[in-house]
Write a protein that holds these residues in place. Structure first.
Motif, PDB file in Angstrom:
ATOM      1  N   TYR A   1     -26.394  35.424  -3.357  1.00  0.00           N
ATOM      2  CA  TYR A   1     -25.567  36.132  -2.219  1.00  0.00           C
ATOM      3  C   TYR A   1     -24.810  37.951  -2.932  1.00  0.00           C
ATOM      4  O   TYR A   1     -24.698  38.777  -2.459  1.00  0.00           O
TER       5      TYR A   1
ATOM      6  N   TYR B   1     -19.399  36.440   1.517  1.00  0.00           N
ATOM      7  CA  TYR B   1     -19.930  35.617   2.578  1.00  0.00           C
ATOM      8  C   TYR B   1     -19.570  35.162   3.146  1.00  0.00           C
ATOM      9  O   TYR B   1     -20.246  34.143   4.428  1.00  0.00           O
TER      10      TYR B   1
ATOM     11  N   LYS C   1     -22.285  38.554   4.624  1.00  0.00           N
ATOM     12  CA  LYS C   1     -23.731  38.364   4.085  1.00  0.00           C
ATOM     13  C   LYS C   1     -23.988  39.729   3.286  1.00  0.00           C
ATOM     14  O   LYS C   1     -25.217  39.952   4.034  1.00  0.00           O
TER      15      LYS C   1
END
Length: 720
Positions: free
Chosen positions: A473, A502, A505
């Motif tokens: 990530y 998250y 992304k």
């Protein structure tokens, strides 16, 4: 000191009132025991004249026992002691004293023991019957489905009637207890006075003893007169309050003093709620809930320590549950768990929603809640974890011992105490709150110290970890020149970073072996049954080879078969659908591939990331079917705990239990039969015991720690 029971508290029927009733009943029972002892000893004295001295001394000893009641009245205790001293001096002449004693005994103590105790027992039986009827009415009222309004109205009417009768009988019982508690004082004192007067009148030989009690007798008589008058006034007051309360509508939810303070601490909101269990069978239990010190807690009994449902209201939200079968339900969501509660009416539901929301707002204004007794403050816990001190739980020690997990995955704050179980990372409390706000489809947050952890979840956390996930990530952070938020940064900085990392992304690279590709904020599932492009069908490289260039769903499918959790996490980060189907292989899913590989961790990882435990292949076989056919007991146990349908049948018309019986797999047969029995008990409204939970827990531990012990020979299904 005499216990006094309040009529308003009787209507609330709180745990403190129930404890007070138990205490009063214990006092009355103890009083009856001592009175019966006194009566028997006195009768023995009257019948056995030649044993006057011995029986008289025993009678005096019995009176001293009566005076030694721990919560007895000091005035009664002093009077009994005086009587005992006088009796021990006058044991020579007894005939007239016996007659006088017999009259006083029948008039006072016998009446108190027989008549008043009989009335109290009758009131107790009536109250018990009414309480049992009310419990049944409450149960029926709570279980009426939303889709049956007529039955709901009938249940509500029956509940109102049962509530009114129960409260009326409860008030009668409280009145009788209070009357008995007042009368026992006056009757005992009248009995004492009568015997003292009899001694003075009939025992010339006891003149010296009678003279010594003359002054005390005068004082006692004056005190008794005042007590009788005061008792009569109190009885009239109680009867008036009793009558006023009986005139109210006792079928209503709150009457009398139901809104007053009920117990220590005066919580802002308290009352009975039905709580749904967190196990797979969703049983309901009625408990006394309250909001205390920024925490939601409940009691089963007054003397039990409170059970904490929500440890920090700052991290909670509350919402109604209109989609549930039961009415008046609402849900309290915290980072570590979800608690579904049911009120008795729509008004109570609104009141609880408002109270919890107000408490959440108050918790933010007051700061973090006080630490529970016996635990160090959170700050000291963080410091001890940071400095290498002993951790508070094995889970914390195991997870934080992994490389990179000793600091928060997002802000690098040391000694994190929270985790995201579907991502496999550790978090500080501030970042965990932001993760929770993203929704469970992005991050499922748990406490490393306050929540219970199943062994497969702990191993899943150790299989992934902060370093592994950050390589996925945060792969392009350096390339893009983006600064990570430092420890102690503002909430706005954390939230911007976590959403970019998250949800959007932004820092994820292209798939392994393939070009970079844009990533949506929330991936949409590929259509089930859609044709798989030729390039998306997974090849069969050797285990030593790296992951091929595949569509994210196909990559997840490939990695699940090979138990490669980091590659699975990479595929999910690139938008893979956990329920992706491979139409070229009978619509098999990544979860079915993990079952075929007998990978408990891969199955748990997929389930935590949204894979359906009941999604089947083209032959109608779900994960539970495949685990049964392959003899994977640990996986079957996992799927049953996660809500797998034990009654689902495949294209051949077989459910998992039939398959397990055909294969003679005793372990899985036992699990499936327990699940079916529990399902039947819940459907019939029975709570049952927790034996099945113990069995599931033992098998889960064995599957995680000693999987070889669950290996059983089984027939090989070539059609799998």
């Amino acid at each position: 000191m005499t216990v006094k029971l309040d009529f308003e508290e009787c209507l609330r029927d709180s745990p403190w009132f129930r404890a007070a009733v138990e205490e009063a009943e214990a006092d009355v029972a103890e009083l009856e025991t001592h009175l019966e002892k006194v009566l028997k000893l006195c009768s023995a004295m009257l019948e056995a004249g030649r044993h006057l001295e011995g029986t008289s001394r025993a009678f005096a000893a019995g009176l001293r026992d009566l005076a030694g009641i721990p919560r007895g009245d000091p005035l009664v205790r002093e009077a009994l002691e005086k009587l005992c001293s006088s009796l021990e001096q006058m044991i020579d002449s007894h005939e007239e004293l016996q007659d006088s004693t017999q009259v006083a005994l029948r008039r006072h103590l016998h009446t108190l023991l027989k008549e008043e105790a009989r009335r109290l027992r009758e009131a107790r039986r009536e109250r018990a019957r009414a309480a049992e009827a009310l419990a049944g009415a409450l149960q029926h009222h709570a279980e009426v489905p939303r889709r049956r309004p007529l039955e709901a109205r009938e249940a509500a009417a029956a509940l109102g009637g049962a509530r009114g009768v129960a409260r009326a009988r409860g008030l009668d019982y409280v009145l009788q207890i209070n009357v008995v508690q007042d009368k026992n004082k006056t009757e005992i004192l009248q009995f004492v006075l009568a015997l003292l007067e009899a001694q003075a009148a009939f025992f010339s030989q006891g003149h010296r003893g009678a003279t010594s009690t003359q002054q005390y007798r005068g004082q006692l008589g004056a005190q008794l007169d005042r007590l009788v008058l005061e008792g009569a006034r109190q009885q009239r007051d109680m009867e008036q309050r009793h009558a006023l309360l009986l005139q109210q509508d006792l079928s209503q939810e709150t009457v009398g003093g139901a809104t007053g303070e009920a117990g220590p601490g005066a919580p802002p909101m308290e009352g009975y709620l039905y709580k749904r269990a967190s196990n797979a069978f969703r049983t309901w239990s009625r408990r006394w809930f309250s909001i205390q010190s920024n925490q939601l807690v409940y009691l089963k009994r007054a003397r039990d320590p409170p059970t904490v449902v929500v440890e920090d209201l700052r991290l909670c939200t509350v919402k109604p549950c209109p989609d549930l079968e039961r009415r008046f339900c609402f849900e309290v969501l915290s980072p570590s768990k979800s608690c579904v509660l049911q009120a008795d009416s729509a008004g109570q539901q609104r009141a609880w929603l408002s109270a919890v929301q107000s408490s959440i707002a108050s918790a933010f204004s007051q700061g973090p809640p006080r630490d529970p007794p016996g635990q160090p403050p959170e700050s000291s816990r963080s410091v001890s974890g940071c400095r290498g001190g002993p951790p508070e739980s094995p889970v914390l020690e195991t997870v934080l011992g992994l490389e990179g997990n000793g600091s928060c995955c997002d802000c690098r704050e040391p000694a994190p105490a929270w985790a995201s179980v579907n991502l496999g990372i550790t978090l500080c409390i501030e970042c965990s709150g932001i993760h929770r706000s993203l929704g469970v489809h992005f991050s499922k947050v748990r406490s490393l110290t306050l929540d219970s952890w199943e062994p497969e979840l702990v191993k899943l956390m150790c299989e992934l970890g902060n370093s592994t996930l950050n390589r996925i990530y945060e792969a392009r952070v350096e390339e893009m020149g983006v600064k990570r938020p430092p420890p102690g940064c503002s909430r706005a900085q954390r939230e911007d970073w976590i959403r970019a990392k998250y949800v959007e992304k932004k820092f994820v690279t292209g798939l392994p072996g393939g070009p970079p590709r844009p990533r949506p904020s929330r991936p949409g599932p590929a259509p089930r049954g859609s044709p798989t492009p030729r390039s998306h069908q997974p090849p069969e490289p050797s285990e030593a080879e790296g992951p091929p260039s595949l569509h994210p769903g196909a990559l997840l499918y490939w990695a699940a078969q090979r138990r490669r959790l980091p590659t699975m996490a990479d595929a999910l980060a690139h938008g893979a659908d956990p329920g992706w189907v491979n139409s070229a292989e009978d619509n098999r899913t990544p979860l079915l591939q993990a079952v075929a590989a007998n990978s408990l961790l891969a199955c748990e990882f997929l389930l935590q990331n949204g894979a359906s435990v009941n999604q089947s292949d083209s032959r109608g076989r779900g994960p539970l079917h495949h685990a049964t056919m392959l003899g994977h007991t640990g996986l079957a146990c996992l799927f049953l705990k996660r809500g797998a349908d034990v009654n689902a049948v495949d294209a051949d018309g077989k459910d998992p239990l039939t398959i397990a019986i055909d294969l003679a797999n005793a372990d899985i047969v036992t699990l499936l039969r327990l699940a079916k029995m529990r399902e039947l008990e819940v459907a019939q409204g029975q709570t049952g015991d927790d034996t099945y939970l113990d069995i599931f827990r033992d098998i889960s531990l064995m599957a995680s720690d000693h999987p070889e012990k669950l290996t059983r020979p089984h027939h090989k299904f070539t059609t799998l």
